[in-house]
Design an enzyme around this catalytic site. Structure first.
Site, PDB file in Angstrom:
ATOM      1  N   VAL A   1      -1.836  -0.189   4.549  1.00 45.32           N
ATOM      2  CA  VAL A   1      -3.203   0.836   5.567  1.00 45.32           C
ATOM      3  C   VAL A   1      -4.631  -0.173   6.084  1.00 45.32           C
ATOM      4  CG1 VAL A   1      -4.909   2.109   4.559  1.00 45.32           C
ATOM      5  CG2 VAL A   1      -2.667   2.681   3.163  1.00 45.32           C
TER       6      VAL A   1
ATOM      7  N   HIS B   1      -9.421  -3.113   2.943  1.00 46.63           N
ATOM      8  CA  HIS B   1      -9.949  -2.322   0.713  1.00 46.63           C
ATOM      9  C   HIS B   1      -9.659  -3.613   0.474  1.00 46.63           C
ATOM     10  CE1 HIS B   1      -5.672  -1.667   2.635  1.00 46.63           C
ATOM     11  NE2 HIS B   1      -4.885  -2.120   1.360  1.00 46.63           N
TER      12      HIS B   1
END
Ligand code: AMP
Length: 110
Positions: A92, A96
Site C-alpha cells: 500500500v 504506514h
C-alpha cells in the site's frame, strides 16, 4: 485515492484503535502477530523515501502515535516496521508503520 485514504474517509470499514489530527491507527486485516496495528498519517506520503523536510512534523507524529497506541493496547515489547518499496514488501503506497506485538519476535526478521 489510496486504500488508507478510503479508511480515513470512512469509505471502507476498519477497526480503528486510535486517531488524532495527524494520524489514524487501525488493526491490520491480515495480522502477523496477536496485535498488529497500522499507524497511518492522514497526509499521503507514498513511501518513506519520498518524505521531505516538509514532512518532519507528520513523521514525528507517527512515531509518537506508535507509543500511544502501544500503551493503549497494553503492549510492552513490540516491533515497529516500515516496508519501503515493493522489494521490501510494501503493498500500500501510503506510508504506514506496522506495530507488531503480543508474541516473541525473532531477530533478524526474514
Ligand atoms: P505493506 O505491505 O507494508 O504495504 O502493508 C500493508 C498492510 O495493509 C498489509 O499488512 C495488509 O494486510 C494491510 N491491509 C490491506 N488492506 C487492509 C484493510 N482493508 N484494512 C486493514 N489492513 C489492511
Amino acid at each position: 485515492m489510496t486504500l488508507f485514504e478510503k479508511i480515513i474517509a470512512r469509505q471502507i470499514p476498519a477497526d480503528i484503535v486510535y486517531e488524532d489530527d495527524h494520524t489514524i491507527a487501525f488493526r491490520d486485516i491480515h495480522p502477523q502477530a496477536p496485535t498488529h496495528v497500522l499507524v497511518v498519517p492522514r497526509q499521503v506520503i507514498p513511501r518513506l523515501d519520498l518524505a521531505t523536510e516538509a514532512d518532519v512534523e507528520v513523521l514525528g507524529r507517527c512515531m509518537l502515535a506508535v507509543g500511544i497506541v502501544a500503551k493503549k493496547l497494553g503492549l510492552s515489547g513490540y516491533r515497529v516496521v516500515i516496508n519501503n518499496g515493493e522489494e521490501a514488501g510494501q503493498t500500500v503506497f501510503h506510508l504506514h508503520l506496522h506495530i507488531l506485538g503480543g508474541r516473541r519476535l525473532t531477530w533478524p526478521p526474514g
